[in-house]
Design a protein around this motif. Structure first.
Motif, PDB file in Angstrom:
ATOM      1  N   GLY A  60      10.884  23.262   2.373  1.00 12.32           N
ATOM      2  CA  GLY A  60      10.171  23.425   1.151  1.00 12.32           C
ATOM      3  C   GLY A  60      10.136  22.559   0.055  1.00 12.32           C
ATOM      4  N   GLU A  61      10.831  21.646   0.322  1.00 11.87           N
ATOM      5  CA  GLU A  61      10.905  20.381  -0.707  1.00 11.87           C
ATOM      6  C   GLU A  61      10.321  19.006  -0.240  1.00 11.87           C
ATOM      7  N   ALA A  62       9.695  18.276  -0.990  1.00 15.80           N
ATOM      8  CA  ALA A  62       9.518  17.124  -0.703  1.00 15.80           C
ATOM      9  C   ALA A  62      10.434  16.038  -0.835  1.00 15.80           C
ATOM     10  N   VAL A  63      10.594  15.386   0.375  1.00 18.38           N
ATOM     11  CA  VAL A  63      11.956  14.410   0.529  1.00 18.38           C
ATOM     12  C   VAL A  63      11.226  13.229   0.872  1.00 18.38           C
ATOM     13  N   GLY A  64      10.001  12.897   1.189  1.00 16.76           N
ATOM     14  CA  GLY A  64       9.389  11.638   1.334  1.00 16.76           C
ATOM     15  C   GLY A  64       8.064  11.497   1.153  1.00 16.76           C
ATOM     16  N   CYS A  65       7.515  10.379   1.239  1.00 19.69           N
ATOM     17  CA  CYS A  65       6.016  10.098   1.091  1.00 19.69           C
ATOM     18  C   CYS A  65       5.593   8.540   1.711  1.00 19.69           C
ATOM     19  N   CYS A  66       4.360   8.518   1.827  1.00 19.04           N
ATOM     20  CA  CYS A  66       3.937   7.395   2.224  1.00 19.04           C
ATOM     21  C   CYS A  66       2.428   7.416   1.825  1.00 19.04           C
ATOM     22  N   ALA A  67       1.610   6.438   1.666  1.00 18.23           N
ATOM     23  CA  ALA A  67       0.259   6.388   1.541  1.00 18.23           C
ATOM     24  C   ALA A  67      -0.387   5.252   2.433  1.00 18.23           C
ATOM     25  N   ALA A  72      -9.824  -4.441   3.122  1.00 13.64           N
ATOM     26  CA  ALA A  72     -11.046  -5.221   3.546  1.00 13.64           C
ATOM     27  C   ALA A  72     -10.634  -5.476   5.187  1.00 13.64           C
ATOM     28  N   ASP A  73      -9.643  -5.782   5.444  1.00 13.81           N
ATOM     29  CA  ASP A  73      -9.461  -6.205   6.991  1.00 13.81           C
ATOM     30  C   ASP A  73      -8.477  -4.993   7.706  1.00 13.81           C
ATOM     31  N   GLY A  74      -8.572  -3.869   7.131  1.00 12.55           N
ATOM     32  CA  GLY A  74      -7.659  -2.815   7.814  1.00 12.55           C
ATOM     33  C   GLY A  74      -7.180  -1.708   6.717  1.00 12.55           C
ATOM     34  N   ALA A  75      -5.850  -1.449   6.777  1.00 10.33           N
ATOM     35  CA  ALA A  75      -5.340  -0.222   5.885  1.00 10.33           C
ATOM     36  C   ALA A  75      -3.955  -0.760   5.625  1.00 10.33           C
ATOM     37  N   GLU A  76      -3.614  -0.688   4.148  1.00 10.19           N
ATOM     38  CA  GLU A  76      -2.249  -0.931   3.676  1.00 10.19           C
ATOM     39  C   GLU A  76      -1.430   0.233   3.695  1.00 10.19           C
ATOM     40  N   TYR A 112      -1.288  -3.368   7.312  1.00  6.32           N
ATOM     41  CA  TYR A 112      -0.618  -4.371   6.487  1.00  6.32           C
ATOM     42  C   TYR A 112       0.293  -3.706   5.312  1.00  6.32           C
ATOM     43  N   LEU A 113       1.296  -4.457   4.968  1.00  3.88           N
ATOM     44  CA  LEU A 113       2.202  -3.895   3.871  1.00  3.88           C
ATOM     45  C   LEU A 113       2.980  -5.157   3.144  1.00  3.88           C
ATOM     46  N   GLU A 114       3.432  -5.000   2.086  1.00  3.14           N
ATOM     47  CA  GLU A 114       4.240  -5.571   1.253  1.00  3.14           C
ATOM     48  C   GLU A 114       5.494  -5.218   0.846  1.00  3.14           C
ATOM     49  N   THR A 115       6.398  -5.652   0.829  1.00  2.00           N
ATOM     50  CA  THR A 115       7.926  -5.006   0.436  1.00  2.00           C
ATOM     51  C   THR A 115       8.636  -6.349  -0.113  1.00  2.00           C
ATOM     52  N   ASN A 116       9.875  -6.034  -0.332  1.00  2.00           N
ATOM     53  CA  ASN A 116      10.752  -6.726  -0.994  1.00  2.00           C
ATOM     54  C   ASN A 116      12.071  -7.245  -0.113  1.00  2.00           C
TER      55      ASN A 116
END
Length: 152
Positions: A60-67, A72-76, A112-116
């Motif tokens: 019952g608790e939100a423990v993670g997420c992602c969007a 333009a050329d796909g999805a991030e 596509y993604l950007e991270t550190n």
């Protein structure tokens, strides 16, 4: 402890904000302007643009997420996190699987993604999931120094 991945609902707003502020703080990152917009207005930042937000609920608790948001050329893939207490259960991989399934269903051919570079565990997950490194490119995020894609 069973976990389910559900689509974002307005009642997830506080959890969405908490989860995103927490991973940024944990990484030692500032909340940048684009982060603030995404945290404060997930509807406008993602959903109204044709994107999706996935929430991992456990007991019952939100423990993670992602969007997932069209570009333009796909999805991030962005704003992915799992709370420290829920890590090690494969939940981040399940979030990536949900993003990929949604992208394929929408006919997207590139994630596509950007991270550190300091987020080594996340980068390892992305590599195992089939993402490959790209050259550096302009980004609105000061912290982003790793760029990756996965062709679908």
């Amino acid at each position: 402890m069973s976990a389910v991945i559900v689509d974002y609902r307005p009642e997830h707003a506080a959890a969405w904000a908490r989860l995103n502020a927490a991973w940024l703080a944990e990484g030692g990152f500032e909340i940048e302007a684009k982060d603030r917009s995404a945290i404060d207005d997930p509807q406008g930042s993602f959903l109204d643009r044709g994107g999706r937000i996935f929430i991992v609920e456990q007991n019952g608790e939100a423990v993670g997420c992602c969007a997932l948001v069209p570009i333009a050329d796909g999805a991030e893939v962005c704003k992915m996190t799992v709370t420290p207490a829920a890590r090690g259960q494969g939940l981040a991989r399940r979030l990536l699987e949900a993003c990929e399934a949604a992208a394929r269903e929408a006919g997207v051919q590139r994630l596509y993604l950007e991270t550190n570079s300091g987020l080594r565990t996340a980068i390892g997950l992305y590599e195992r999931f089939g993402f490959v490194h790209l050259p550096a490119r302009p980004t609105p995020y000061a912290r982003a120094d790793v760029f990756m894609e996965k062709r679908l």
